[in-house]
Structures are given as structure tokens and as C-alpha cells.
Design a protein around this motif. Structure first.
Motif, PDB file in Angstrom:
ATOM      1  N   LEU A 165      42.133  -4.807   8.963  1.00 24.46           N
ATOM      2  CA  LEU A 165      42.723  -5.369  10.291  1.00 24.46           C
ATOM      3  C   LEU A 165      42.468  -6.608  10.517  1.00 24.46           C
ATOM      4  O   LEU A 165      41.242  -7.166  10.535  1.00 24.46           O
ATOM      5  CB  LEU A 165      42.172  -4.404  11.417  1.00 24.46           C
ATOM      6  CG  LEU A 165      42.508  -4.634  12.726  1.00 24.46           C
ATOM      7  CD1 LEU A 165      43.936  -4.542  12.815  1.00 24.46           C
ATOM      8  CD2 LEU A 165      41.654  -3.867  13.664  1.00 24.46           C
ATOM      9  N   ASP A 166      43.386  -7.410  10.928  1.00 21.41           N
ATOM     10  CA  ASP A 166      43.326  -8.991  11.018  1.00 21.41           C
ATOM     11  C   ASP A 166      42.885  -9.076  12.487  1.00 21.41           C
ATOM     12  O   ASP A 166      43.350  -8.280  13.302  1.00 21.41           O
ATOM     13  CB  ASP A 166      44.763  -9.525  10.917  1.00 21.41           C
ATOM     14  CG  ASP A 166      44.589 -11.113  10.804  1.00 21.41           C
ATOM     15  OD1 ASP A 166      43.230 -11.680  10.802  1.00 21.41           O
ATOM     16  OD2 ASP A 166      45.648 -11.733  11.347  1.00 21.41           O
ATOM     17  N   TRP A 167      41.964 -10.219  12.698  1.00 20.29           N
ATOM     18  CA  TRP A 167      41.613 -10.383  14.404  1.00 20.29           C
ATOM     19  C   TRP A 167      42.957 -10.819  15.216  1.00 20.29           C
ATOM     20  O   TRP A 167      42.755 -10.063  16.111  1.00 20.29           O
ATOM     21  CB  TRP A 167      40.501 -11.327  14.208  1.00 20.29           C
ATOM     22  CG  TRP A 167      39.652 -11.383  15.371  1.00 20.29           C
ATOM     23  CD1 TRP A 167      40.188 -11.661  16.607  1.00 20.29           C
ATOM     24  CD2 TRP A 167      38.295 -11.467  15.700  1.00 20.29           C
ATOM     25  NE1 TRP A 167      39.328 -11.734  17.729  1.00 20.29           N
ATOM     26  CE2 TRP A 167      38.116 -11.951  17.021  1.00 20.29           C
ATOM     27  CE3 TRP A 167      37.217 -11.615  15.038  1.00 20.29           C
ATOM     28  CZ2 TRP A 167      36.985 -11.847  17.469  1.00 20.29           C
ATOM     29  CZ3 TRP A 167      35.959 -11.741  15.496  1.00 20.29           C
ATOM     30  CH2 TRP A 167      35.755 -11.817  16.928  1.00 20.29           C
ATOM     31  N   MET A 168      43.297 -11.861  14.557  1.00 22.09           N
ATOM     32  CA  MET A 168      44.242 -12.473  15.313  1.00 22.09           C
ATOM     33  C   MET A 168      45.833 -11.799  15.287  1.00 22.09           C
ATOM     34  O   MET A 168      46.254 -12.136  13.984  1.00 22.09           O
ATOM     35  CB  MET A 168      44.282 -14.106  15.336  1.00 22.09           C
ATOM     36  CG  MET A 168      42.857 -14.600  15.595  1.00 22.09           C
ATOM     37  SD  MET A 168      42.413 -14.411  17.348  1.00 22.09           S
ATOM     38  CE  MET A 168      43.731 -15.430  18.239  1.00 22.09           C
ATOM     39  N   VAL A 211      35.508 -12.936   6.059  1.00 23.86           N
ATOM     40  CA  VAL A 211      36.019 -14.002   6.599  1.00 23.86           C
ATOM     41  C   VAL A 211      37.079 -14.612   5.758  1.00 23.86           C
ATOM     42  O   VAL A 211      37.006 -14.744   4.206  1.00 23.86           O
ATOM     43  CB  VAL A 211      34.895 -15.360   6.635  1.00 23.86           C
ATOM     44  CG1 VAL A 211      35.372 -16.594   7.192  1.00 23.86           C
ATOM     45  CG2 VAL A 211      33.739 -14.563   7.360  1.00 23.86           C
ATOM     46  N   LYS A 212      38.129 -15.221   6.123  1.00 23.32           N
ATOM     47  CA  LYS A 212      39.255 -16.110   5.471  1.00 23.32           C
ATOM     48  C   LYS A 212      38.611 -17.574   5.135  1.00 23.32           C
ATOM     49  O   LYS A 212      37.968 -18.181   6.040  1.00 23.32           O
ATOM     50  CB  LYS A 212      40.234 -15.886   6.252  1.00 23.32           C
ATOM     51  CG  LYS A 212      41.190 -14.514   6.632  1.00 23.32           C
ATOM     52  CD  LYS A 212      42.317 -14.875   7.362  1.00 23.32           C
ATOM     53  CE  LYS A 212      43.113 -13.364   7.438  1.00 23.32           C
ATOM     54  NZ  LYS A 212      44.211 -13.655   8.426  1.00 23.32           N
ATOM     55  N   PRO A 213      39.175 -18.032   4.207  1.00 27.37           N
ATOM     56  CA  PRO A 213      39.806 -17.282   2.836  1.00 27.37           C
ATOM     57  C   PRO A 213      38.918 -16.371   2.078  1.00 27.37           C
ATOM     58  O   PRO A 213      37.683 -16.817   2.161  1.00 27.37           O
ATOM     59  CB  PRO A 213      40.281 -18.617   2.156  1.00 27.37           C
ATOM     60  CG  PRO A 213      39.306 -19.600   2.594  1.00 27.37           C
ATOM     61  CD  PRO A 213      38.846 -19.482   4.017  1.00 27.37           C
ATOM     62  N   PHE A 214      39.398 -15.658   1.596  1.00 27.74           N
ATOM     63  CA  PHE A 214      38.461 -14.544   1.101  1.00 27.74           C
ATOM     64  C   PHE A 214      38.892 -14.244  -0.254  1.00 27.74           C
ATOM     65  O   PHE A 214      39.973 -14.397  -1.077  1.00 27.74           O
ATOM     66  CB  PHE A 214      38.424 -13.192   1.786  1.00 27.74           C
ATOM     67  CG  PHE A 214      39.522 -12.372   1.979  1.00 27.74           C
ATOM     68  CD1 PHE A 214      40.092 -11.685   0.974  1.00 27.74           C
ATOM     69  CD2 PHE A 214      40.095 -12.655   3.143  1.00 27.74           C
ATOM     70  CE1 PHE A 214      41.496 -11.094   1.126  1.00 27.74           C
ATOM     71  CE2 PHE A 214      41.427 -12.013   3.329  1.00 27.74           C
ATOM     72  CZ  PHE A 214      41.871 -11.319   2.425  1.00 27.74           C
ATOM     73  N   ALA A 274      39.544 -15.700  10.413  1.00 27.75           N
ATOM     74  CA  ALA A 274      38.892 -16.907   9.901  1.00 27.75           C
ATOM     75  C   ALA A 274      37.666 -17.361  10.942  1.00 27.75           C
ATOM     76  O   ALA A 274      36.908 -18.451  10.764  1.00 27.75           O
ATOM     77  CB  ALA A 274      40.123 -18.074  10.414  1.00 27.75           C
ATOM     78  N   LYS A 275      37.365 -16.454  11.875  1.00 28.90           N
ATOM     79  CA  LYS A 275      35.977 -16.655  12.720  1.00 28.90           C
ATOM     80  C   LYS A 275      34.801 -16.475  11.985  1.00 28.90           C
ATOM     81  O   LYS A 275      34.876 -15.393  11.409  1.00 28.90           O
ATOM     82  CB  LYS A 275      36.029 -15.912  14.011  1.00 28.90           C
ATOM     83  CG  LYS A 275      37.407 -16.322  14.921  1.00 28.90           C
ATOM     84  CD  LYS A 275      37.341 -15.287  16.122  1.00 28.90           C
ATOM     85  CE  LYS A 275      38.575 -15.455  17.038  1.00 28.90           C
ATOM     86  NZ  LYS A 275      38.219 -16.841  17.720  1.00 28.90           N
ATOM     87  N   ASP A 276      33.890 -17.249  12.027  1.00 23.24           N
ATOM     88  CA  ASP A 276      32.526 -17.235  11.318  1.00 23.24           C
ATOM     89  C   ASP A 276      31.152 -17.506  12.042  1.00 23.24           C
ATOM     90  O   ASP A 276      30.313 -17.759  11.292  1.00 23.24           O
ATOM     91  CB  ASP A 276      32.698 -17.958   9.845  1.00 23.24           C
ATOM     92  CG  ASP A 276      31.630 -17.606   8.863  1.00 23.24           C
ATOM     93  OD1 ASP A 276      31.231 -16.395   9.098  1.00 23.24           O
ATOM     94  OD2 ASP A 276      31.081 -18.345   8.144  1.00 23.24           O
ATOM     95  N   GLU A 277      31.353 -17.422  13.226  1.00 24.12           N
ATOM     96  CA  GLU A 277      30.165 -17.590  14.175  1.00 24.12           C
ATOM     97  C   GLU A 277      29.173 -16.346  14.401  1.00 24.12           C
ATOM     98  O   GLU A 277      29.962 -15.037  14.190  1.00 24.12           O
ATOM     99  CB  GLU A 277      30.453 -18.326  15.541  1.00 24.12           C
ATOM    100  CG  GLU A 277      31.117 -19.599  15.554  1.00 24.12           C
ATOM    101  CD  GLU A 277      30.400 -20.559  14.963  1.00 24.12           C
ATOM    102  OE1 GLU A 277      29.157 -20.774  15.232  1.00 24.12           O
ATOM    103  OE2 GLU A 277      30.938 -21.693  14.410  1.00 24.12           O
TER     104      GLU A 277
END
Length: 225
Positions: free
Chosen positions: A51-54, A101-104, A81-84
Motif C-alpha cells: 500500500l502506497d502512503w500518498m 522507503v522509496k526508492p526501494f 518516500a517519507k523516512d522520518e
């Protein structure tokens, strides 16, 4: 065949991941927006969701929350793409099982898929109680004898589940009252158990199957052949 729902609004990425999953032998359904994804997740019998976040319509986090609030335990891997650290915490709090995390690397994603499918299958196996030709699924609350579905009331199911969890063990009426009816100090008689045992026997022996729930006079009951 293992069925995976892939939810990704980037068409090229979705197609690439779909092909890789298909090549690995999985059945893949694809959704490109949140509302379509939520409908698919509710209507399809799925083994895992990527599942993509956005997403358009509903975010991946909102889909996670809605599935979990309805009791759906399908493994969910969130792509983002978020990585915090706060983002990772938010994804897990929403009900995701994992976070990529993208890119993966597609090899990493496939490894995560295998890991979560294996864990899910192990959990499913732990939910199944079996004795002779009788099986009970704790998660779906379904009971079968041979291939015949047996419809039970909630308390009939609880009683049978307790007996199946302790096969070939003589269980006293006091113990059954404590564990199934939650009577820690039941001072009355055990007629209620006898009534429910009779209900279970009628349903389990509809086709003249052999009796599995035996009475131990003056003590209780035992599940044995």
C-alpha cells in the motif's frame, strides 16, 4: 494461490511491481486510488496488501486505520518516500506491519513479502484446532466436520473450543464453568453444561458420525474417540 493487493498510483511503478510479484507466482490485483483500494481490500480474499502512503481519494494511512478498525488482520506493507522516525511511528500506529522507503530494491520488497506471508501462515495455523475429522478456526469462528459446515451459537463455539484445546483430558464441570462461563465460584448445579453438551452432540452427529464428546459420570467431559 496467494493473493496480493498492490495499491500504487504511479502507473509505471505499479506495473513493474505487479510483474515481479506475478513472476514470483502470486496472484496480483492492482488499485490506483484509495477508495478503489479500500473496496478491493474489503471484497477480495487477500493474503497481503502492498500500500502506497500518498494516494488519490484516501491515504494509505487512512486505509490502514479503516481496515484495522473493522478487524481486518491482513498483513500490510506501506510504501512511502517519507523516512522520518515520526512517519515510521505513524505508519505502525495506523496498523501497517512494515514500512518500505522509496526508492526501494524489488528484491528487498519481495523478501519482506515472503516474511510477512510466512508469519501470517504460521499465525493461521495456530488458529486451527483439530481432532479426528473435526476442525475449528478460532479466527473465523468456523467449525467443520469432514467437509460439513456446522453452525454454532457463540457459547456452543466457546465450549467446543475449550474441549478441542484439551483433547483426551478429562475436564471437570467446575473447570468448564470457570473457563467457558467465567463462573469463578459457581455454587449451582452443572445442568447448563449438560444442556450445551447435548446441543453440540446433536450438531456434531447429524449424519450419524461417531461421538467425540464423552461423559465421565460424576466428573465432567472428555474429547476422545
Amino acid at each position: 494461490m496467494t493473493h496480493i493487493l498492490l495499491v500504487e498510483d504511479e502507473v509505471k511503478l505499479a506495473r513493474f511491481v505487479e510483474l515481479e510479484l506475478t513472476y514470483e507466482g502470486y496472484q496480483v490485483s492492482v488499485a490506483y486510488d484509495g477508495l478503489t483500494a479500500l473496496t478491493a481490500a474489503r471484497e477480495l480474499h487477500l493474503d497481503l496488501v502492498i500500500l502506497d502512503w500518498m494516494l488519490p481519494g484516501l491515504s494509505g494511512l487512512e486505509i490502514c486505520r479503516r481496515l484495522r478498525s473493522s478487524g481486518d488482520k491482513v498483513p500490510i506493507i506501506l510504501l512511502t518516500a517519507k523516512d522520518e522516525v515520526s512517519d515510521r511511528v505513524a505508519s505502525l500506529d495506523a496498523g501497517a506491519n512494515d514500512y518500505v522507503v522509496k526508492p526501494f530494491s524489488v528484491e528487498e520488497l519481495l523478501a519482506r513479502v515472503r516474511t510477512h506471508l510466512r508469519r501470517s501462515q504460521e499465525a493461521d495455523a495456530a488458529d486451527i484446532l483439530e481432532f479426528e475429522d473435526l476442525s475449528l478456526n478460532r479466527r473465523t469462528r468456523e467449525v467443520y466436520r469432514c467437509n460439513r459446515f456446522i453452525e454454532l451459537t457463540a457459547k456452543e463455539f466457546d465450549l467446543l473450543e475449550y474441549l478441542l484445546a484439551h483433547p483426551r483430558q478429562i475436564i471437570t464441570c467446575d473447570r468448564i464453568l470457570e473457563k467457558v462461563w467465567n463462573y469463578d465460584d459457581f455454587m449451582g448445579d452443572s445442568d447448563i453444561i449438560e444442556v450445551y453438551i447435548r446441543y453440540l452432540r446433536l450438531k456434531l452427529e447429524t449424519n450419524n458420525e461417531k461421538r467425540l464428546i464423552q461423559t465421565v459420570r460424576g466428573v465432567g467431559y472428555v474429547l476422545c474417540d
